[in-house]
Design a protein around this motif. Structure first.
Motif, PDB file in Angstrom:
ATOM      1  N   GLU A   8       0.839  -1.184   0.000  1.00 22.48           N
ATOM      2  CA  GLU A   8       0.000   0.000   0.000  1.00 22.48           C
ATOM      3  C   GLU A   8       0.880   1.242   0.000  1.00 22.48           C
ATOM      4  O   GLU A   8       1.920   1.291   0.649  1.00 22.48           O
ATOM      5  CB  GLU A   8      -0.931   0.010   1.219  1.00 22.48           C
ATOM      6  N   SER A   9       0.453   2.243  -0.728  1.00 15.94           N
ATOM      7  CA  SER A   9       1.260   3.441  -0.932  1.00 15.94           C
ATOM      8  C   SER A   9       1.672   4.098   0.389  1.00 15.94           C
ATOM      9  O   SER A   9       0.892   4.160   1.338  1.00 15.94           O
ATOM     10  CB  SER A   9       0.475   4.446  -1.774  1.00 15.94           C
ATOM     11  N   VAL A  39       0.392   0.955  -4.201  1.00 16.61           N
ATOM     12  CA  VAL A  39      -0.975   0.573  -4.512  1.00 16.61           C
ATOM     13  C   VAL A  39      -1.938   1.563  -3.877  1.00 16.61           C
ATOM     14  O   VAL A  39      -1.766   1.956  -2.736  1.00 16.61           O
ATOM     15  CB  VAL A  39      -1.264  -0.858  -4.003  1.00 16.61           C
ATOM     16  N   VAL A  40      -2.938   1.970  -4.600  1.00 15.10           N
ATOM     17  CA  VAL A  40      -4.090   2.773  -4.198  1.00 15.10           C
ATOM     18  C   VAL A  40      -3.940   4.248  -4.555  1.00 15.10           C
ATOM     19  O   VAL A  40      -4.770   4.803  -5.252  1.00 15.10           O
ATOM     20  CB  VAL A  40      -4.452   2.649  -2.701  1.00 15.10           C
ATOM     21  N   ASP A  52       3.485   4.523  -9.847  1.00 15.54           N
ATOM     22  CA  ASP A  52       2.061   4.572  -9.520  1.00 15.54           C
ATOM     23  C   ASP A  52       1.357   3.396 -10.186  1.00 15.54           C
ATOM     24  O   ASP A  52       1.398   3.248 -11.404  1.00 15.54           O
ATOM     25  CB  ASP A  52       1.480   5.898 -10.013  1.00 15.54           C
ATOM     26  N   ASN A  53       0.726   2.559  -9.384  1.00 15.85           N
ATOM     27  CA  ASN A  53       0.053   1.387  -9.934  1.00 15.85           C
ATOM     28  C   ASN A  53      -1.324   1.701 -10.507  1.00 15.85           C
ATOM     29  O   ASN A  53      -2.009   0.819 -11.008  1.00 15.85           O
ATOM     30  CB  ASN A  53      -0.098   0.306  -8.856  1.00 15.85           C
ATOM     31  N   LYS A  68      -5.885  -8.788  -9.124  1.00 13.48           N
ATOM     32  CA  LYS A  68      -4.522  -8.520  -8.648  1.00 13.48           C
ATOM     33  C   LYS A  68      -3.832  -7.423  -9.449  1.00 13.48           C
ATOM     34  O   LYS A  68      -2.755  -6.951  -9.049  1.00 13.48           O
ATOM     35  CB  LYS A  68      -3.708  -9.810  -8.653  1.00 13.48           C
ATOM     36  N   LYS A  70      -4.908  -4.494  -9.559  1.00 16.96           N
ATOM     37  CA  LYS A  70      -5.012  -3.351  -8.660  1.00 16.96           C
ATOM     38  C   LYS A  70      -4.039  -3.453  -7.493  1.00 16.96           C
ATOM     39  O   LYS A  70      -3.829  -2.483  -6.764  1.00 16.96           O
ATOM     40  CB  LYS A  70      -6.448  -3.242  -8.133  1.00 16.96           C
ATOM     41  N   GLN A  71      -3.432  -4.624  -7.312  1.00 17.96           N
ATOM     42  CA  GLN A  71      -2.474  -4.844  -6.221  1.00 17.96           C
ATOM     43  C   GLN A  71      -1.021  -4.817  -6.708  1.00 17.96           C
ATOM     44  O   GLN A  71      -0.118  -5.167  -5.953  1.00 17.96           O
ATOM     45  CB  GLN A  71      -2.766  -6.182  -5.543  1.00 17.96           C
ATOM     46  N   GLY A  72      -0.816  -4.430  -7.955  1.00 20.78           N
ATOM     47  CA  GLY A  72       0.550  -4.295  -8.463  1.00 20.78           C
ATOM     48  C   GLY A  72       0.922  -5.208  -9.592  1.00 20.78           C
ATOM     49  O   GLY A  72       1.947  -5.013 -10.237  1.00 20.78           O
ATOM     50  N   SER A  90       7.883  -7.380  -0.159  1.00 19.98           N
ATOM     51  CA  SER A  90       6.444  -7.150  -0.079  1.00 19.98           C
ATOM     52  C   SER A  90       6.022  -7.019   1.375  1.00 19.98           C
ATOM     53  O   SER A  90       6.472  -7.787   2.226  1.00 19.98           O
ATOM     54  CB  SER A  90       5.689  -8.305  -0.740  1.00 19.98           C
TER      55      SER A  90
END
Length: 327
Positions: A8-9, A39-40, A52-53, A68, A70-72, A90
């Motif tokens: 998460e960012s 992420v986000v 930026d994902n 996934k 959206k999770q990278g 991670s």
């Protein structure tokens, strides 16, 4: 050494986001070449590289086809090629990370995972994913013992700590909240998710007269229907939520819906801890309003708000099992 951080960012106000910022800042100070696949949301300017994902026009047609992404997963391989990391690290729930260890470039970097581990037993598929990392770190000794008993290579524990800026200031916080100094306040900080039991907390407050106010720093939308639980509670005039505006205004108020008009002309909304709407510098004031911090989630991998609330002078009421008990 080049380190790619995935999670998460660091621009988020969540436990993961706050921890990401501390880890990345320390790695930079130690001289590592660091890149964050966040992420986000995209944070403010950082002292490290940031990917930026978020979706681009190029990827719009495939963004929703794999959760996934959206999770990278969508930008992971491209980031590997461009950054060429020695280590991929991670820091999040392990079920997300199978795409990391299954990368066709896997032989070119080491993998480490800092996983949440909130209850026993852990699912077999999670243990399988963790077993394929080169090393695993945990937040707590509870998690380390649990994973080692499954034969995993746990290389150490690194529990989060609260920032030095988290200093209690009860008098100022109570003035800000409009709450008498001698009132008894119980509170909670977290997303409106199923395991946070926000609805149960509201209803329990309604059944008891031991506390004068309930203060929830959470979002309007999510797993729990807040208006319904407030109606059933019977004490909605004593339940407060943080409303914030992009202009910098922030105030605990009784429930006004998700949005209200700010004096600046813009819209203020109930603060979600994952939107970044409320600055981290304001969180000590949020915690300082509380006499008791209630962490009644069904499970937590660590529970950073517990540590932050304690630093701001609140007494802690927590669940008696899993990682939270150790914290």
């Amino acid at each position: 050494m080049k380190v790619l951080y995935i999670g998460e960012s660091s621009g988020l106000g969540t436990g993961y986001g706050v921890y990401a910022y501390e880890i990345l800042s320390r790695l930079v100070r130690m001289g590592y070449d660091v890149c964050e696949l966040g992420v986000v949301t995209k944070p403010a300017k950082r002292a490290w590289k940031y990917v930026d994902n978020g979706p681009t026009q190029e990827h719009a047609d495939i963004w929703d086809k794999n959760p996934k992404n959206k999770q990278g997963a969508l930008k992971f391989e491209r980031t590997l090629i461009d950054f060429k990391p020695d280590v991929c690290f991670s820091c999040r729930d392990v079920w997300i990370d199978e795409f990391i260890i299954n990368s066709p470039l896997r032989n070119h970097f080491k993998t480490f995972c800092m996983t949440t581990c909130d209850a026993a037993p852990q699912r077999d598929e999670w243990i399988d994913i963790l077993s394929r990392f080169d090393g695993v770190l945990t937040y707590t000794e509870y998690a380390a013992k649990l994973l080692r008993s499954s034969g995993l290579k746990v290389v150490g524990q690194a529990p989060p700590a609260y920032p030095a800026t988290f200093i209690p200031n009860r008098e100022e916080a109570r003035r800000w909240a409009g709450i008498p100094k001698d009132a008894k306040v119980i509170g909670m900080v977290g997303r409106n998710g199923p395991r946070k039991l926000i609805g149960e907390l509201i209803r329990a407050f309604g059944r008891s007269n031991e506390c004068d106010y309930l203060y929830l720093h959470t979002g309007a939308y999510g797993a729990w229907d807040i208006p319904r639980h407030l109606q059933e509670c019977g004490r909605a005039d004593r339940v407060l939520f943080t409303y914030t505006c992009k202009c910098g205004w922030a105030k605990p108020l009784t429930y006004k819906g998700n949005k209200l008009r700010c004096s600046c002309g813009g819209e203020a909304s109930m603060s979600e801890t994952n939107t970044g709407a409320i600055e981290q510098s304001l969180m000590p004031k949020v915690y300082s309003v509380m006499d008791v911090y209630a962490q009644i989630s069904t499970n937590e991998g660590f529970g950073l708000p517990v540590v932050e609330a304690a630093a701001c002078g609140a007494r802690i009421c927590g669940i008696g099992h899993g990682a939270t008990e150790e914290v």
